[in-house]
Design an enzyme around this catalytic site. Structure first.
Site, PDB file in Angstrom:
ATOM      1  N   HIS A  47     -19.001  87.310 -92.583  1.00 21.42           N
ATOM      2  CA  HIS A  47     -18.094  88.355 -93.066  1.00 21.42           C
ATOM      3  C   HIS A  47     -16.970  88.527 -91.830  1.00 21.42           C
ATOM      4  CE1 HIS A  47     -20.708  90.480 -96.145  1.00 21.42           C
ATOM      5  NE2 HIS A  47     -21.651  89.738 -95.675  1.00 21.42           N
ATOM      6  N   HIS A  76     -22.561  82.388 -95.052  1.00 23.54           N
ATOM      7  CA  HIS A  76     -21.070  83.182 -95.238  1.00 23.54           C
ATOM      8  C   HIS A  76     -20.826  84.112 -94.036  1.00 23.54           C
ATOM      9  CE1 HIS A  76     -23.445  85.682 -97.608  1.00 23.54           C
ATOM     10  NE2 HIS A  76     -23.022  86.854 -97.079  1.00 23.54           N
TER      11      HIS A  76
HETATM   12  P1  5GP Z   1     -24.483  89.220 -97.971  1.00 26.31           P
HETATM   13  O1  5GP Z   1     -25.045  90.548 -98.066  1.00 26.31           O
HETATM   14  O2  5GP Z   1     -25.017  88.189 -98.660  1.00 26.31           O
HETATM   15  O3  5GP Z   1     -24.019  89.089 -96.367  1.00 26.31           O
HETATM   16  O4  5GP Z   1     -23.113  89.328 -98.308  1.00 26.31           O
HETATM   17  C1  5GP Z   1     -22.437  88.963 -99.662  1.00 26.31           C
HETATM   18  C2  5GP Z   1     -20.970  89.464 -99.795  1.00 26.31           C
HETATM   19  O5  5GP Z   1     -20.629  88.632-101.103  1.00 26.31           O
HETATM   20  C3  5GP Z   1     -20.943  91.113-100.421  1.00 26.31           C
HETATM   21  O6  5GP Z   1     -20.035  91.577 -99.262  1.00 26.31           O
HETATM   22  C4  5GP Z   1     -20.395  90.926-101.926  1.00 26.31           C
HETATM   23  O7  5GP Z   1     -19.377  91.965-102.006  1.00 26.31           O
HETATM   24  C5  5GP Z   1     -19.634  89.335-101.610  1.00 26.31           C
HETATM   25  N1  5GP Z   1     -19.538  88.631-103.174  1.00 26.31           N
HETATM   26  C6  5GP Z   1     -20.560  88.581-103.907  1.00 26.31           C
HETATM   27  N2  5GP Z   1     -20.233  88.110-105.095  1.00 26.31           N
HETATM   28  C7  5GP Z   1     -19.076  87.792-104.989  1.00 26.31           C
HETATM   29  C8  5GP Z   1     -17.885  87.293-105.472  1.00 26.31           C
HETATM   30  O8  5GP Z   1     -18.233  86.754-106.860  1.00 26.31           O
HETATM   31  N3  5GP Z   1     -16.653  87.144-105.159  1.00 26.31           N
HETATM   32  C9  5GP Z   1     -16.537  87.655-104.181  1.00 26.31           C
HETATM   33  N4  5GP Z   1     -15.118  87.277-103.486  1.00 26.31           N
HETATM   34  N5  5GP Z   1     -17.257  88.311-103.115  1.00 26.31           N
HETATM   35  C10 5GP Z   1     -18.558  88.479-103.463  1.00 26.31           C
END
Ligand code: 5GP
Ligand code: ZN
Length: 135
Positions: free
Chosen positions: A99, A97
């Site tokens: 951001h 993903h």
């Molecule tokens: P990472 O740290 O893996 O780059 O970011 C994961 C992101 O996914 C975090 O910013 C977190 O807030 C978001 N996230 C985790 N679970 C969910 C969810 O169930 N729905 C949404 N919309 N975002 C999520």
């Protein structure tokens, strides 16, 4: 796999979806760092950009479109893109993903990019409505 982003892509889990094309989906991050913080994911399950190939190109067009969408609909002053691959980099959800984080002149600078808990109650719904309203 038991993957929350696969479930969001399929609709099994709810999300505030703001954009979709053939290969990618974008939705609001549930814990926004800044107003309108969104995630762009490939529809296909790819754990991260290192272990799976091609996922970055699958989301590229959507990232471009979402950055423009957020800039215009939310009158953002800037945008940050951030993609993490691996535990050490802070990746928490192992489905690729990007951001896409709108930035505003009153809270400038890279050091303030990650600002958890910034979104007050009701903010997600209001930002979602604002993005839809421009459609
Ligand atoms: P990472 O740290 O893996 O780059 O970011 C994961 C992101 O996914 C975090 O910013 C977190 O807030 C978001 N996230 C985790 N679970 C969910 C969810 O169930 N729905 C949404 N919309 N975002 C999520
Ligand atoms: Zn997945």
């Amino acid at each position: 796999p038991n993957c929350i982003f696969c479930k969001i892509v399929s609709g099994e889990l709810p999300s505030r979806r703001i954009y979709e094309d053939e290969r990618a989906v974008a939705f609001l991050d549930i814990a926004a760092w800044h107003r309108g913080h969104s995630l762009v994911v490939p529809k296909r399950h790819v754990p991260d950009i290192i272990t799976g190939s091609g996922s970055l190109s699958e989301i590229a067009a959507a990232v471009d479109a979402v950055a423009r969408l957020l800039k215009h609909r939310l009158a953002a002053d800037g945008i940050n893109l951030l993609l993490s691959a691996g535990d050490a980099a802070g990746q928490e959800v192992f489905h690729t993903h990007m951001h896409v984080v709108p930035r505003y002149a009153d809270e400038p600078g890279l050091r303030r990019l990650i600002n958890p808990g910034a979104a007050p109650d009701g903010e997600l719904e209001s930002v979602y409505r604002q993005i839809q309203a421009g459609a």
